[in-house]
Design an enzyme around this catalytic site. Structure first.
Site, PDB file in Angstrom:
ATOM      1  N   GLU A  24       0.643  -1.119   0.195  1.00  0.00           N
ATOM      2  CA  GLU A  24       0.013  -0.015  -0.035  1.00  0.00           C
ATOM      3  C   GLU A  24       0.772   1.364   0.078  1.00  0.00           C
ATOM      4  O   GLU A  24       1.585   1.498   0.755  1.00  0.00           O
ATOM      5  CB  GLU A  24      -0.793   0.084   1.255  1.00  0.00           C
ATOM      6  CG  GLU A  24      -1.838   1.421   1.138  1.00  0.00           C
ATOM      7  CD  GLU A  24      -2.978   0.985   2.204  1.00  0.00           C
ATOM      8  OE1 GLU A  24      -3.543   1.979   2.476  1.00  0.00           O
ATOM      9  OE2 GLU A  24      -3.371  -0.103   2.848  1.00  0.00           O
ATOM     10  N   LYS A  76      -7.941   0.623  10.946  1.00  0.00           N
ATOM     11  CA  LYS A  76      -7.415  -0.274   9.834  1.00  0.00           C
ATOM     12  C   LYS A  76      -5.935   0.627   9.531  1.00  0.00           C
ATOM     13  O   LYS A  76      -5.096  -0.005   9.114  1.00  0.00           O
ATOM     14  CB  LYS A  76      -8.352   0.067   8.443  1.00  0.00           C
ATOM     15  CG  LYS A  76      -7.706  -0.570   7.274  1.00  0.00           C
ATOM     16  CD  LYS A  76      -7.014   0.403   6.356  1.00  0.00           C
ATOM     17  CE  LYS A  76      -6.339  -0.232   4.976  1.00  0.00           C
ATOM     18  NZ  LYS A  76      -5.561   0.614   4.253  1.00  0.00           N
ATOM     19  N   ASP A 122       2.313 -14.131  11.993  1.00  0.00           N
ATOM     20  CA  ASP A 122       0.542 -14.572  11.800  1.00  0.00           C
ATOM     21  C   ASP A 122      -0.135 -13.015  11.815  1.00  0.00           C
ATOM     22  O   ASP A 122      -0.863 -12.853  12.693  1.00  0.00           O
ATOM     23  CB  ASP A 122       0.172 -15.599  12.427  1.00  0.00           C
ATOM     24  CG  ASP A 122      -1.352 -15.939  12.228  1.00  0.00           C
ATOM     25  OD1 ASP A 122      -1.891 -15.118  11.382  1.00  0.00           O
ATOM     26  OD2 ASP A 122      -1.873 -16.995  12.395  1.00  0.00           O
ATOM     27  N   HIS A 142      -2.445  10.851  -1.580  1.00  0.00           N
ATOM     28  CA  HIS A 142      -2.977   9.462  -2.178  1.00  0.00           C
ATOM     29  C   HIS A 142      -3.267   9.952  -3.631  1.00  0.00           C
ATOM     30  O   HIS A 142      -2.823   8.909  -4.190  1.00  0.00           O
ATOM     31  CB  HIS A 142      -4.340   9.200  -1.655  1.00  0.00           C
ATOM     32  CG  HIS A 142      -4.093   8.335  -0.204  1.00  0.00           C
ATOM     33  ND1 HIS A 142      -5.279   7.573   0.109  1.00  0.00           N
ATOM     34  CD2 HIS A 142      -3.536   8.334   0.676  1.00  0.00           C
ATOM     35  CE1 HIS A 142      -5.057   7.062   1.265  1.00  0.00           C
ATOM     36  NE2 HIS A 142      -3.631   7.756   1.707  1.00  0.00           N
TER      37      HIS A 142
END
Length: 425
Positions: free
Chosen positions: A83, A262, A278, A377
């Protein structure tokens, strides 16, 4: 060379090869240097032994966030993420927080939790008393099922019993030392089943590790002087208040909390992936912890202390991270990640990862409450389009510059502009 004395200025402007050579200034192993120089990836034959139906391997960018100060020590933190902006944001935030004194962390213990769910128990109160009366024997039984962890100073530590609905659930806390401990805990829980069934008069539905690792909580905090928010005192104070309000919003609105968290995991997952851990277990634990009060809330909190003129941030997270076991030693890039970090203990790695989550959150909230997040972005989106259009490395920058000027950005526009860039050359 002392990692604290390395000048990282201009690191982001170097080519990947130049960055790899730069990293060799650190006290890396010969294996890590070879990984950097030869771009060694996970061998296909090893990948084939790790999971089923292997056909190839998936490559992701491996980056470094430099000079992250945690508990008085500086770390060069590996990130694996696809990302855009995540690495840049973490680097920006970590640089500011280092100048402000760095992150301070706290963790009471590092234990994993297993459970045996019993059903068809006629008298749960009597069964509970019978099980608790044999607590020490059950702890010894669990440890005898995995004696190697006891030799390393770990093992079963605590046993409790709770009645929940139709079930009587026995929980076991286990110090797994440097391992995540899933196989270890599962082995212990299964070893307890016959005795627990006999003591309770019930039947075992399942015996398994829980990923809700509330005995592995890590708290990271930081304090940031206003001058690092803006050179203008009034603007800096206003931004601090807005960031505190943004934190409050994530506590009362689950729609915001979801995106808030997030953003935290953007950084956390990147380090978890890099270190061969993990990420699904860490996410599961974190999102469950975010719901512990009955509604889904933001994991971090920010407040403005008007007395000290400081923006204060806190993040608490279950972080059951491992440095041994599983597939950690199999992947060359994973070994490099641990080497870059100085081969940390599991508790230290958990502290670093939680701190990175707080840094990522700081960068996101600062952008959202000031310039907005979309400007950065859009530049990164333009770069992705340039690459998809087939731009060479020397063509990316001029093409991105032209793309940003356009009212609409898409692949067709990028290809058309790329032709203009090439004709201009």
């Amino acid at each position: 060379m002392d990692k604290k004395t390395i000048n990282w200025a201009g690191f982001s402007k170097k080519t990947p090869k130049e960055r790899a050579i730069f990293l060799e200034r650190l006290d890396l192993s010969a294996d890590s240097v070879a990984t950097l120089e030869q771009e060694k990836l996970l061998p296909l034959d090893i990948a084939n032994q790790m999971v089923e139906n292997v056909v190839t391997r998936q490559a992701l960018p491996f980056s470094v966030v430099p000079d992250v100060l945690v508990d008085g020590k500086v770390y060069q933190v590996p990130f694996v993420t696809e990302e855009p902006s995540v690495v840049a944001a973490a680097s920006f935030a970590s640089k500011i927080i280092k100048r402000s004194g760095g992150f301070k962390t706290h963790q009471d213990k590092r234990q994993m939790i297993g459970q045996v769910a019993l059903y068809d128990v006629d008298n749960k109160a009597q069964a509970t008393r019978a099980i608790l009366a044999k607590r020490e024997e059950l702890l010894n039984l669990a440890n005898s099922a995995y004696p190697s962890i006891v030799k390393r100073g770990g093992g079963a530590c605590e046993l409790i019993v709770e009645e929940k609905g139709d079930f009587l659930i026995v929980y076991l806390s286990v110090d797994t030392k440097e391992a995540m401990g899933a196989n270890m805990v599962n082995t212990m829980m299964e070893a307890l089943v016959p005795t627990l069934e006999a003591l309770s008069g019930g039947k075992s539905l399942m015996a398994i590790l829980s990923n809700y690792a509330t005995q592995s909580l890590v708290t990271s905090t930081c304090q940031i002087p206003l001058r690092y928010l803006s050179r203008k005192p009034d603007e800096a104070e206003q931004l601090a208040h807005k960031m505190a309000l943004a934190s409050q919003l994530a506590q009362v609105d689950p729609y915001r909390a979801s995106t808030h968290n997030k953003g935290i995991f953007n950084g956390i997952d990147a380090v978890v992936l890099a270190t061969g851990n993990d990420w699904r277990a860490i996410e599961a634990a974190g999102h469950t912890y975010a719901s512990r009060k009955g509604s889904y809330q933001g994991l971090s909190t920010w407040s403005y202390n008007s007395s000290t003129k400081m923006l204060e941030g806190t993040l608490t997270l279950p972080t059951p991270i491992a440095t041994k076991g599983g597939s950690i030693g199999l992947n060359p890039s994973t070994r490099l990640a641990h080497d870059l970090l100085g081969q940390p203990k599991a508790t230290t790695l958990a502290a670093i990862i939680t701190s990175i989550g707080l840094a990522q959150n700081f960068a996101a909230l600062k952008a959202l409450t000031s310039t907005g997040i979309q400007a950065g972005h859009m530049k990164l989106q333009a770069k992705s389009l340039a690459l998809l259009a087939g731009a060479a490395e020397s063509e990316v920058a001029p093409l991105v510059k032209e793309l940003i000027k356009q009212p609409t950005m898409n692949l067709a526009v990028a290809k058309q502009l790329l032709e203009h860039v090439r004709q201009a050359d």
